[in-house]
Design a protein around this motif. Structure first.
Motif, PDB file in Angstrom:
ATOM      1  N   ARG A 117       0.823  -1.220   0.000  1.00  0.00           N
ATOM      2  CA  ARG A 117       0.000   0.000   0.000  1.00  0.00           C
ATOM      3  C   ARG A 117       0.856   1.270   0.000  1.00  0.00           C
ATOM      4  N   LEU A 118       2.132   1.138  -0.329  1.00  0.00           N
ATOM      5  CA  LEU A 118       2.999   2.316  -0.346  1.00  0.00           C
ATOM      6  C   LEU A 118       2.561   3.337  -1.392  1.00  0.00           C
ATOM      7  N   ASP A 119       1.931   2.869  -2.486  1.00  0.00           N
ATOM      8  CA  ASP A 119       1.439   3.822  -3.477  1.00  0.00           C
ATOM      9  C   ASP A 119       0.334   4.702  -2.885  1.00  0.00           C
ATOM     10  N   GLN A 120      -0.514   4.128  -2.036  1.00  0.00           N
ATOM     11  CA  GLN A 120      -1.554   4.919  -1.366  1.00  0.00           C
ATOM     12  C   GLN A 120      -0.926   5.871  -0.348  1.00  0.00           C
ATOM     13  N   PHE A 121       0.102   5.412   0.350  1.00  0.00           N
ATOM     14  CA  PHE A 121       0.825   6.282   1.272  1.00  0.00           C
ATOM     15  C   PHE A 121       1.419   7.462   0.508  1.00  0.00           C
TER      16      PHE A 121
ATOM     17  N   TRP B 125       1.922  13.246  -0.580  1.00  0.00           N
ATOM     18  CA  TRP B 125       2.049  14.424  -1.439  1.00  0.00           C
ATOM     19  C   TRP B 125       0.864  15.371  -1.308  1.00  0.00           C
ATOM     20  N   ARG B 126      -0.306  14.869  -0.964  1.00  0.00           N
ATOM     21  CA  ARG B 126      -1.463  15.760  -0.747  1.00  0.00           C
ATOM     22  C   ARG B 126      -1.291  16.608   0.504  1.00  0.00           C
ATOM     23  N   HIS B 127      -0.511  16.127   1.461  1.00  0.00           N
ATOM     24  CA  HIS B 127      -0.400  16.785   2.761  1.00  0.00           C
ATOM     25  C   HIS B 127       0.965  17.396   3.042  1.00  0.00           C
ATOM     26  N   VAL B 128       1.821  17.462   2.057  1.00  0.00           N
ATOM     27  CA  VAL B 128       3.195  17.901   2.269  1.00  0.00           C
ATOM     28  C   VAL B 128       3.336  19.413   2.468  1.00  0.00           C
ATOM     29  N   ASN B 129       2.377  20.193   2.068  1.00  0.00           N
ATOM     30  CA  ASN B 129       2.456  21.653   2.136  1.00  0.00           C
ATOM     31  C   ASN B 129       3.679  22.142   1.361  1.00  0.00           C
ATOM     32  N   GLU B 130       4.454  23.010   1.939  1.00  0.00           N
ATOM     33  CA  GLU B 130       5.591  23.613   1.230  1.00  0.00           C
ATOM     34  C   GLU B 130       6.930  22.942   1.518  1.00  0.00           C
ATOM     35  N   ALA B 131       6.954  21.888   2.286  1.00  0.00           N
ATOM     36  CA  ALA B 131       8.214  21.236   2.657  1.00  0.00           C
ATOM     37  C   ALA B 131       8.943  20.721   1.417  1.00  0.00           C
ATOM     38  N   LYS B 132      10.257  20.811   1.448  1.00  0.00           N
ATOM     39  CA  LYS B 132      11.098  20.335   0.340  1.00  0.00           C
ATOM     40  C   LYS B 132      12.160  19.337   0.792  1.00  0.00           C
ATOM     41  N   VAL B 133      12.548  19.402   2.063  1.00  0.00           N
ATOM     42  CA  VAL B 133      13.620  18.542   2.556  1.00  0.00           C
ATOM     43  C   VAL B 133      13.024  17.525   3.530  1.00  0.00           C
ATOM     44  N   PHE B 134      13.220  16.247   3.204  1.00  0.00           N
ATOM     45  CA  PHE B 134      12.654  15.152   3.977  1.00  0.00           C
ATOM     46  C   PHE B 134      13.791  14.255   4.439  1.00  0.00           C
ATOM     47  N   LEU B 135      13.881  14.066   5.751  1.00  0.00           N
ATOM     48  CA  LEU B 135      14.972  13.319   6.362  1.00  0.00           C
ATOM     49  C   LEU B 135      14.462  11.954   6.802  1.00  0.00           C
ATOM     50  N   PHE B 136      15.010  10.899   6.225  1.00  0.00           N
ATOM     51  CA  PHE B 136      14.531   9.539   6.467  1.00  0.00           C
ATOM     52  C   PHE B 136      15.415   8.826   7.480  1.00  0.00           C
ATOM     53  N   HIS B 137      14.785   8.428   8.587  1.00  0.00           N
ATOM     54  CA  HIS B 137      15.450   7.728   9.673  1.00  0.00           C
ATOM     55  C   HIS B 137      14.950   6.289   9.710  1.00  0.00           C
ATOM     56  N   GLY B 138      15.833   5.370  10.017  1.00  0.00           N
ATOM     57  CA  GLY B 138      15.438   3.976  10.167  1.00  0.00           C
ATOM     58  C   GLY B 138      16.659   3.082  10.091  1.00  0.00           C
TER      59      GLY B 138
ATOM     60  N   THR C  53      12.808   2.053  -0.307  1.00  0.00           N
ATOM     61  CA  THR C  53      11.541   1.559  -0.868  1.00  0.00           C
ATOM     62  C   THR C  53      10.455   2.623  -0.759  1.00  0.00           C
ATOM     63  N   THR C  54      10.393   3.313   0.371  1.00  0.00           N
ATOM     64  CA  THR C  54       9.407   4.378   0.563  1.00  0.00           C
ATOM     65  C   THR C  54       9.706   5.550  -0.368  1.00  0.00           C
ATOM     66  N   ILE C  55      10.968   5.921  -0.468  1.00  0.00           N
ATOM     67  CA  ILE C  55      11.367   7.011  -1.366  1.00  0.00           C
ATOM     68  C   ILE C  55      11.028   6.653  -2.811  1.00  0.00           C
ATOM     69  N   THR C  56      11.222   5.408  -3.186  1.00  0.00           N
ATOM     70  CA  THR C  56      10.869   4.957  -4.536  1.00  0.00           C
ATOM     71  C   THR C  56       9.379   5.191  -4.805  1.00  0.00           C
ATOM     72  N   ALA C  57       8.517   4.834  -3.857  1.00  0.00           N
ATOM     73  CA  ALA C  57       7.077   5.041  -4.026  1.00  0.00           C
ATOM     74  C   ALA C  57       6.760   6.528  -4.147  1.00  0.00           C
ATOM     75  N   LEU C  58       7.417   7.364  -3.372  1.00  0.00           N
ATOM     76  CA  LEU C  58       7.189   8.811  -3.428  1.00  0.00           C
ATOM     77  C   LEU C  58       7.626   9.384  -4.776  1.00  0.00           C
ATOM     78  N   CYS C  59       8.752   8.913  -5.294  1.00  0.00           N
ATOM     79  CA  CYS C  59       9.233   9.362  -6.604  1.00  0.00           C
ATOM     80  C   CYS C  59       8.316   8.887  -7.729  1.00  0.00           C
ATOM     81  N   GLN C  60       7.900   7.630  -7.669  1.00  0.00           N
ATOM     82  CA  GLN C  60       7.018   7.095  -8.705  1.00  0.00           C
ATOM     83  C   GLN C  60       5.703   7.856  -8.755  1.00  0.00           C
ATOM     84  N   TYR C  61       5.188   8.231  -7.594  1.00  0.00           N
ATOM     85  CA  TYR C  61       3.941   8.998  -7.568  1.00  0.00           C
ATOM     86  C   TYR C  61       4.119  10.336  -8.286  1.00  0.00           C
ATOM     87  N   LYS C  62       5.279  10.936  -8.164  1.00  0.00           N
ATOM     88  CA  LYS C  62       5.572  12.210  -8.827  1.00  0.00           C
ATOM     89  C   LYS C  62       5.790  12.041 -10.326  1.00  0.00           C
TER      90      LYS C  62
END
Length: 151
Positions: A7-11, A16-29, A37-46
């Motif tokens: 369901r990462l495509d739904q995420f 992206w609908r709720h990101v507002n003006e943010a441009k820099v996203f810091l991924f921890h894990g 994998t999450t970044i890939t889904a975010l890029c594909q959506y764009k």
């Protein structure tokens, strides 16, 4: 929020609908938590057509997409192998962060001084083989409750 890998495509759509003006996203894990994998889904959506992969060895991957008839960039940065802030600056990390383009940064804890209070932290934890916990901080950058309701 908990999200299954399928369901990462739904995420990504809700993100992206709720990101507002943010441009820099810091991924921890932890290693293998699902940052790339999450970044890939975010890029594909764009609409990124480039091959999306971990920039562990290249340090910075640059992807392109179209938005409002203009070509835009997404920088995907991995700080894991870099030793210090000077090495990161020499690699071009700071230029990407302040470019005004979208930047996804993995392992940002290696150089917290490079990021300002506008950066959004995305914390990913593997719960099991196919399920991840994703927390977005600070919540002020997102309507997290509304986003979760859409998933």
């Amino acid at each position: 929020m908990q999200i299954t890998i399928d369901r990462l495509d739904q995420f990504a759509a809700a993100f992206w609908r709720h990101v507002n003006e943010a441009k820099v996203f810091l991924f921890h894990g932890q290693m293998g938590a699902g940052k790339t994998t999450t970044i890939t889904a975010l890029c594909q959506y764009k609409g990124v057509k480039n091959s999306i992969s971990s920039p562990t060895f290249s340090i910075i991957n640059e992807y392109s997409y179209q938005e409002e008839g203009r070509s835009r960039k997404i920088y995907h940065i991995d700080l894991y192998r870099l030793k210090d802030v000077e090495e990161m600056i020499a690699a071009g990390v700071e230029d990407c962060i302040y470019s005004g383009e979208i930047c996804f940064v993995e392992w940002p804890q290696k150089a917290p001084e490079l990021f300002d209070e506008n950066a959004v932290h995305v914390v990913i934890q593997a719960l099991d083989e196919g399920t991840r916990s994703i927390k977005i901080l600070p919540d002020k950058a997102f309507d997290v409750q509304s986003m979760a309701e859409q998933l």
